[in-house]
Design a protein around this motif. Structure first.
Motif, short mmCIF file in Angstrom:
data_model
loop_
_atom_site.label_atom_id
_atom_site.label_comp_id
_atom_site.label_asym_id
_atom_site.label_seq_id
_atom_site.Cartn_x
_atom_site.Cartn_y
_atom_site.Cartn_z
N CYS A 206 -7.00 9.92 -3.85
CA CYS A 206 -5.88 10.86 -3.94
C CYS A 206 -4.58 10.12 -4.27
O CYS A 206 -3.76 10.60 -5.07
N SER A 207 -4.40 8.96 -3.67
CA SER A 207 -3.20 8.16 -3.94
C SER A 207 -3.18 7.70 -5.40
O SER A 207 -2.15 7.77 -6.07
N GLN A 208 -4.34 7.26 -5.89
CA GLN A 208 -4.42 6.81 -7.28
C GLN A 208 -4.17 7.96 -8.25
O GLN A 208 -3.43 7.81 -9.23
N LEU A 209 -4.76 9.12 -7.97
CA LEU A 209 -4.57 10.26 -8.86
C LEU A 209 -3.11 10.70 -8.85
O LEU A 209 -2.54 11.02 -9.90
N GLY A 210 -2.49 10.69 -7.67
CA GLY A 210 -1.07 11.05 -7.62
C GLY A 210 -0.21 10.13 -8.47
O GLY A 210 0.69 10.59 -9.18
N THR A 231 4.65 20.05 -14.63
CA THR A 231 3.31 20.35 -14.11
C THR A 231 2.65 19.10 -13.55
O THR A 231 2.08 19.12 -12.45
N TYR A 232 2.74 17.99 -14.28
CA TYR A 232 2.14 16.74 -13.81
C TYR A 232 2.85 16.21 -12.56
O TYR A 232 2.21 15.77 -11.61
N TYR A 233 4.18 16.26 -12.56
CA TYR A 233 4.93 15.78 -11.40
C TYR A 233 4.62 16.62 -10.16
O TYR A 233 4.49 16.09 -9.05
N GLU A 234 4.51 17.94 -10.35
CA GLU A 234 4.21 18.81 -9.21
C GLU A 234 2.82 18.53 -8.65
O GLU A 234 2.61 18.51 -7.43
N GLU A 238 1.83 17.12 -5.03
CA GLU A 238 0.87 17.86 -4.20
C GLU A 238 -0.16 16.92 -3.58
O GLU A 238 -0.48 17.00 -2.40
N PHE A 239 -0.72 16.02 -4.39
CA PHE A 239 -1.71 15.07 -3.88
C PHE A 239 -1.07 14.09 -2.89
O PHE A 239 -1.62 13.83 -1.82
N LEU A 240 0.08 13.55 -3.24
CA LEU A 240 0.70 12.53 -2.41
C LEU A 240 1.25 13.10 -1.10
O LEU A 240 1.30 12.39 -0.10
N SER A 241 1.64 14.37 -1.11
CA SER A 241 2.19 14.98 0.09
C SER A 241 1.15 15.12 1.20
O SER A 241 1.48 15.22 2.38
N LYS A 242 -0.12 15.14 0.83
CA LYS A 242 -1.19 15.32 1.79
C LYS A 242 -1.58 14.02 2.50
O LYS A 242 -2.34 14.05 3.47
N LEU A 243 -1.06 12.89 2.02
CA LEU A 243 -1.47 11.60 2.55
C LEU A 243 -0.54 11.11 3.64
O LEU A 243 0.65 11.44 3.64
N LEU A 248 4.71 2.37 1.84
CA LEU A 248 6.03 2.59 1.24
C LEU A 248 5.94 2.87 -0.25
O LEU A 248 6.77 3.60 -0.79
N GLU A 249 4.96 2.29 -0.93
CA GLU A 249 4.82 2.56 -2.35
C GLU A 249 4.41 4.01 -2.57
O GLU A 249 4.86 4.66 -3.52
N LEU A 250 3.54 4.53 -1.71
CA LEU A 250 3.15 5.93 -1.81
C LEU A 250 4.36 6.83 -1.58
O LEU A 250 4.59 7.80 -2.32
N VAL A 251 5.15 6.51 -0.55
CA VAL A 251 6.36 7.29 -0.25
C VAL A 251 7.32 7.25 -1.44
O VAL A 251 7.90 8.27 -1.83
N HIS A 252 7.48 6.07 -2.02
CA HIS A 252 8.40 5.94 -3.16
C HIS A 252 7.91 6.76 -4.35
O HIS A 252 8.69 7.47 -4.99
N THR A 253 6.60 6.69 -4.65
CA THR A 253 6.05 7.45 -5.77
C THR A 253 6.24 8.94 -5.56
O THR A 253 6.60 9.68 -6.48
N LEU A 254 5.99 9.41 -4.33
CA LEU A 254 6.17 10.83 -4.02
C LEU A 254 7.62 11.25 -4.20
O LEU A 254 7.92 12.26 -4.85
N SER A 255 8.55 10.49 -3.64
CA SER A 255 9.97 10.86 -3.73
C SER A 255 10.47 10.82 -5.17
O SER A 255 11.28 11.66 -5.57
#
Length: 363
Positions: A206-210, A231-234, A238-243, A248-255
């Motif tokens: 999920c992290s990789q797909l996000g 559409t892609y950003y949303e 969506e994927f990253l918000s579930k993790l 910190l890299e995941l948080v940064h990518t999501l934000s």
């Protein structure tokens, strides 16, 4: 486009991530205990003496891929829409060669450009087969592998292929061959989606797909296709918000994905929607800053998000809220103490601080 490889955590012990090693961004991806356990399990599986780790049928993997007859000498990535110049017959990506009047290799005048379907077919087979093959240990070297008696087993898509596709996409993106980058990232996203059908709760996938979806959003944004980018950003968000927000890299990518949606809404004149996404990004960054208060980049990220929200508030006529946001951001940056070796962060801090002070001067 982020220069961080979403597959870096799956690199074997001691190996260098193929994308990170070729990028200018040296940010370190944090590993959780769960990630270490996964790496141990992967390592144990690869010690099976009967199996050689997955390799490309042409003998390459993502750490050894070099420029060659399947590569474009302009973007340094695998050929996309292979095209041949006439009369010199040198071959490049279509998007790359269309920028030139003279051949980049020999300097000859380009009189015409013709598609090279045969070469592109070879490139496509190279990509399709990359990292999907496991050979028996008895196969030995490449010559033995060509023996008709050698047993070749086609495995499921491996993460080595994902890292390889992202590497090629980033090379193409940096050279402004955006269609090529988008094509490779789309393949990568499809691979991960297929994996997720049987591993729906796999956080690493999920992290990789996000991350890959965020990169696809960058491609569409660069091409001027704002609706597809959103559409892609949303979907990325969506994927990253579930993790779990441990990495910190995941948080940064999501934000960042949330901010980019906000930017596109802002430029489209939908200020209320823009503020909503900026505020969501701010909430994510505030939470990260609380848990990682010693990480200076998190504080700067919070100040940046505060500035975005305040800017929208000003445009919506909420001047008092805007001033409050700008002042809070300034306070965050003024209280931030950086080490002498953090010159790049200091430059970023001063840049954001200068912007904020100008906003207050304009009130």
């Amino acid at each position: 486009m982020s220069s961080l490889c979403p597959f870096a955590k799956l690199a074997s012990a001691g190996a260098t991530c193929p994308v990170k090693s070729s990028s200018d961004n040296k940010t370190t991806i944090n590993h959780t205990d769960d990630d270490d356990d996964d790496n141990e399990k992967t390592g144990n599986a690869n010690t099976d003496p009967r199996v050689v780790p997955p390799k490309c049928p042409f003998g390459y993997d993502s750490n050894t891929f070099k420029l060659g007859p399947l590569s474009c000498m302009v973007c340094h990535a695998l050929l996309h829409q292979s095209s041949k110049c006439t009369p010199c017959s040198h071959k490049f990506c279509k998007a790359c060669i269309l920028r030139f009047k003279d051949c980049p290799l020999c300097g000859a005048d380009i009189q015409g450009i013709e598609p090279d379907d045969e070469l592109q077919g070879l490139v496509d087979r190279f990509i399709d087969g990359h990292a999907r093959i496991k050979r028996s240990h008895a196969a030995g070297d490449g010559e033995a592998a060509s023996d008709n008696k050698t047993k070749v087993i086609y495995e499921d898509v491996s993460m080595e292929r994902g890292a390889f596709l992202v590497q090629q996409a980033m090379r193409a993106f940096r050279a402004q061959n955006i269609e090529s980058a988008k094509s490779r990232l789309s393949m990568c996203a499809q691979d991960i989606r297929e994996e997720l059908k049987s591993k729906q709760d796999n956080q690493e996938l999920c992290s990789q797909l996000g991350a890959v979806l965020g990169m696809l959003g960058d491609c569409c944004r660069t091409l001027g296709d704002a609706p597809s980018a959103i559409t892609y950003y949303e979907e990325s968000a969506e994927f990253l918000s579930k993790l779990p927000k441990k990495d910190l890299e995941l948080v940064h990518t999501l934000s960042v994905s949330l901010n980019k949606i906000g930017d596109l809404r802002y430029y489209d004149g939908d200020l209320h929607s823009a503020r909503s996404y900026y505020a969501r990004s701010l909430d994510v960054r505030r939470s990260a800053a609380k848990e990682h208060s010693a990480v200076a980049s998190q504080v700067i990220d919070v100040a940046t998000s505060l500035a975005k929200v305040a800017d929208v508030d000003r445009n919506l006529g909420n001047e008092s809220m805007a001033v409050e946001g700008f002042e809070e951001a300034i306070k965050c940056l003024e209280n931030l103490k950086l080490e002498s070796g953090e010159a790049s962060l200091e430059q970023r801090r001063l840049s954001v601080l200068d912007f904020l002070q100008k906003q207050l001067d304009d009130k």
